[in-house]
Motif scaffolding. Sequence first.
Motif, PDB file in Angstrom:
ATOM      1  N   LYS A  42       0.776  -1.111  -0.176  1.00 21.98           N
ATOM      2  CA  LYS A  42       0.049   0.066   0.135  1.00 21.98           C
ATOM      3  C   LYS A  42       0.865   1.470   0.067  1.00 21.98           C
ATOM      4  O   LYS A  42       2.004   1.284   0.309  1.00 21.98           O
ATOM      5  N   ASP A  44       1.338   4.906   1.727  1.00 28.06           N
ATOM      6  CA  ASP A  44       1.009   5.971   2.732  1.00 28.06           C
ATOM      7  C   ASP A  44       1.247   7.325   2.158  1.00 28.06           C
ATOM      8  O   ASP A  44       2.531   7.836   2.014  1.00 28.06           O
ATOM      9  N   ASN A  47       2.937  10.090   4.533  1.00 23.36           N
ATOM     10  CA  ASN A  47       4.236  10.006   4.496  1.00 23.36           C
ATOM     11  C   ASN A  47       5.248   9.579   3.258  1.00 23.36           C
ATOM     12  O   ASN A  47       6.310   9.474   3.058  1.00 23.36           O
TER      13      ASN A  47
END
Length: 159
Positions: A42, A44, A47
Amino acid sequence: MYRSYVNEDGLRIRLPSKIFNEILNKISKNYPNECGGIFVGKVDIENQCALIERMKMPNLISSTPVFFKRLASFLNDWLNDVFISSSGDLYYLGEWHSHPNGFPSPSSTDLKTLQKIAKNNNVRIETPLLLIVSYNSKVYDERFFIYSHDKLIPYDKQD
């Protein structure tokens, strides 16, 4: 334990050491021929980090020291299973393959493959990742790339 990589735009990749060791194991077993597979995980966004969570190499490949071809339907079934079982949290992030007795530099075939993947409507990510691992039976070197704006942008390994 993770291996971390960063590119010129500050984007990061986190690859579990366990998965990297699995890749090295597959590469050494297939040496001197190429081999490869895919990553799921995945992104993020907050971030700016791609988190790799799983890797898969198909059981059926055709390979030589400078080329490999995999059975895509096997990987597509696995990707669908991962996507469904994770309720859509995990999805295709990119590719990995070996360059036996070579360098972890992308070939024109690598670039064309990622261009094709990025334009595929069935792929959720428009900027697929590519990990190339060079290997000569004793020593390895690795390099990640991200496909963006028709080119492959390298990542540097962080210690």
